[in-house]
Design a protein around this motif. Structure first.
Motif, PDB file in Angstrom:
ATOM      1  N   ALA A  67      -8.378 -10.420   0.633  1.00  0.00           N
ATOM      2  CA  ALA A  67      -8.701 -11.326   1.305  1.00  0.00           C
ATOM      3  C   ALA A  67      -9.405 -11.419   2.402  1.00  0.00           C
ATOM      4  N   ARG A  98       2.466  -6.438  -0.672  1.00  0.00           N
ATOM      5  CA  ARG A  98       1.629  -7.124  -0.008  1.00  0.00           C
ATOM      6  C   ARG A  98       1.955  -7.903  -0.958  1.00  0.00           C
ATOM      7  N   CYS A  99       1.401  -9.385  -0.248  1.00  0.00           N
ATOM      8  CA  CYS A  99       2.314 -11.044  -0.625  1.00  0.00           C
ATOM      9  C   CYS A  99       1.403 -11.119  -1.701  1.00  0.00           C
TER      10      CYS A  99
HETATM   11  C1  UN1 Z   1      -0.540  -9.947   2.288  1.00  0.00           C
HETATM   12  O1  UN1 Z   1      -0.120  -9.673   2.024  1.00  0.00           O
HETATM   13  O2  UN1 Z   1       0.769 -10.286   3.192  1.00  0.00           O
HETATM   14  O3  UN1 Z   1      -5.746 -10.174   1.031  1.00  0.00           O
HETATM   15  C2  UN1 Z   1      -1.938  -9.896   3.423  1.00  0.00           C
HETATM   16  C3  UN1 Z   1      -5.036  -9.757   0.936  1.00  0.00           C
HETATM   17  C4  UN1 Z   1      -4.977  -8.718   2.763  1.00  0.00           C
HETATM   18  C5  UN1 Z   1      -3.714  -9.390   2.766  1.00  0.00           C
HETATM   19  C6  UN1 Z   1      -2.757  -9.580   2.764  1.00  0.00           C
HETATM   20  N1  UN1 Z   1      -6.291  -9.106   2.976  1.00  0.00           N
HETATM   21  O4  UN1 Z   1      -4.663  -7.868   0.445  1.00  0.00           O
END
Ligand code: UN1
Length: 497
Positions: free
Chosen positions: A443, A282-283
């Motif tokens: 998120a 994940r980002c």
């Molecule tokens: C991502 O990591 O690219 O907050 C998006 C989160 C997810 C969205 C991640 N709802 O980890």
């Protein structure tokens, strides 16, 4: 084997090249999901020509009616949640609980966008002149080029596409080449909901050909890109030269801070989920753990114990905690960081290798390095895998400095029971999102999502802010005084009359 197509000009069509690529299940490389088009410039050219007619029609459709279609999209996604989640796990690898969450994030985004069709607020403000109205309102931008990553195969395309659509734009959508099936399902759902076909164009293929052709197309004035900081720079250079509106969502090196006074059991669950959920892809993944010295050893003991017990496997099987990495390249990248960690003198506490079983997929053990030095490559660079680097600190000030000492700034988290420390963190941490007593991931779709520094370029996805990106603000003045009224001149002291 099933052959998939692009969606261009209202039809499912072959790529001009006649060439295809194979999409395999990352948990079992023998499982081929299908063959997908390798598209290039001429496919994108045709998509844009069609999108122009789509845009001409769609921009005149009232925004509440555009929103109604997105409401139906949300309804269909709700009905097809299980089917989409299953297809997504098969091509992307993360466990079904997570892919269900991914679909839910798309559903939430659809319903939010649907209701936004009845807002898209402008402002009416007083004019400085008599019998004159002054107001601002929104217009669509045109054709939106949407280039999406593999890690949230449904949610991230919806973050871009649904606000773009409700604002009245047409879309040219390129899913990541590792997750083309989910992208295809999303387009199917949009069509099933009644979106006029020319409004959505689906282009499969590789970034260097299909993605590049979208970014360079002169009739696509807006690009939204999520991916690596390196590719984002190339996209940004082109968009800068061509004066395109651009939203970039790029790398992260997110940290969870654990203070001496934290609820350690809670912090433990947060660290496991943040670091190893989605196999660290994940980002927002937790790739650094910053621990205050008094609880450092105890917390690491608890963490390593649990990390060793995480079950790797096929995300479609019950009991799997951690799925595979997306492909061979990312497996090799993660392995290279194990060598880097060794060379930099970090202490490998667990993991660090491919597991013996399961053998057929791109699996990598959950890995924890301790004694990671601030400024080292392990501590600074995005790995995008299940590797957690631990840094020991004296106090909150040092924790904040370590958190802020990287070039990225997406999310951060702090576990503490001290309300003052928590609020100081909200103020001091250089990130787009800070969580208190919750992990760095998670998120919600109705709040702005994005990061500072080299994570982004100042735009946000999600929530209310993204609607600014997908629309142009226009101002209208209507003077019904019947006389020439000069702004800044008439009605002011010193004017001739
Ligand atoms: C991502 O990591 O690219 O907050 C998006 C989160 C997810 C969205 C991640 N709802 O980890």
């Amino acid at each position: 084997m099933k052959k998939f197509r692009n969606f261009i000009g209202g039809h499912w069509v072959e790529p001009d090249s006649g060439e295809y690529f194979e999409n395999r299940n990352p948990a079992d490389r023998d499982d081929v999901i299908g063959r997908f088009p390798l598209s290039g410039k001429s496919d994108v050219d045709r998509a844009v020509e069609s999108a122009k007619t789509g845009f001409a029609q769609w921009r005149r459709t009232p925004a509440p009616a555009r929103g109604d279609i997105l409401r139906i999209v949300g309804d269909i996604m709700t009905k097809r949640k299980e089917e989409v989640a299953d297809a997504m796990t098969r091509e992307m690898g993360k466990p079904l609980t997570e892919t269900r969450g991914d679909v839910q994030e798309g559903i939430d985004t659809a319903y939010y966008a649907a209701s936004e069709g009845r807002r898209l607020f402008g402002r009416t403000v007083p004019s400085e002149l008599r019998s004159k109205w002054a107001m601002s309102y929104r217009r669509p931008v045109g054709i939106a080029g949407l280039i999406c990553p593999f890690n949230f195969p449904l949610a991230i395309p919806t973050w871009k596409m649904f606000p773009a659509l409700v604002c009245g734009n047409a879309c040219v959508f390129k899913p990541a080449e590792d997750v083309p099936h989910t992208g295809t399902l999303l387009v199917e759902i949009l069509l099933e909901a009644g979106l006029p076909p020319a409004v959505i164009q689906l282009i499969h293929g590789r970034g260097e050909q299909a993605g590049k052709a979208i970014v360079e197309h002169p009739d696509i004035p807006l690009i939204s890109f999520t991916g690596s900081t390196e590719t984002g720079r190339l996209v940004g250079e082109t968009c800068g030269r061509m004066h395109k509106r651009l939203s970039l969502e790029m790398g992260g090196k997110n940290a969870q801070i654990v203070m001496d006074d934290a609820d350690l059991d809670l912090a433990l669950e947060g660290a496991l989920w943040g670091a190893f959920g989605t196999t660290g892809q994940r980002c927002t993944a937790t790739s650094r753990l910053i621990v205050q010295r008094k609880v450092h050893d105890k917390f690491l003991g608890m963490l390593v114990d649990r990390a060793k017990g995480l079950k790797l496997g096929d995300g479609r099987k019950k009991g799997t905690d951690v799925g595979p990495l997306i492909n061979e390249d990312s497996l090799r990248k993660v392995e290279s960081y194990i060598d880097i960690g060794d060379r930099e003198g970090a202490e490998l506490l667990c993991g660090g290798d491919r597991p013996k079983k399961p053998a057929k997929g791109n699996f990598f053990q959950p890995t924890i390095f301790a004694g990671v030095k601030q400024g080292s490559r392990l501590e600074q660079e995005e790995i995008f895998g299940p590797v957690l680097s631990v840094v020991k600190v004296r106090d909150a000030d040092e924790a904040f400095a370590v958190n802020n000492g990287v070039r990225y700034g997406l999310s951060s988290s702090i576990y503490t029971r001290d309300v003052n420390t928590a609020f100081r963190a909200l103020n001091e941490l250089d990130n787009g999102i800070t969580y208190v007593n919750a992990p760095t991931i998670g998120a919600e779709a109705h709040l702005p999502f994005g990061g500072v520094k080299q994570t982004g370029n100042g735009h946000r996805e999600g929530g209310w802010e993204v609607y600014e990106f997908y629309s142009e603000t226009k101002v209208g003045y209507a003077d019904f005084s019947g006389t020439l009224q000069r702004a800044q001149i008439d009605n002011y002291l010193g004017s001739p009359d």
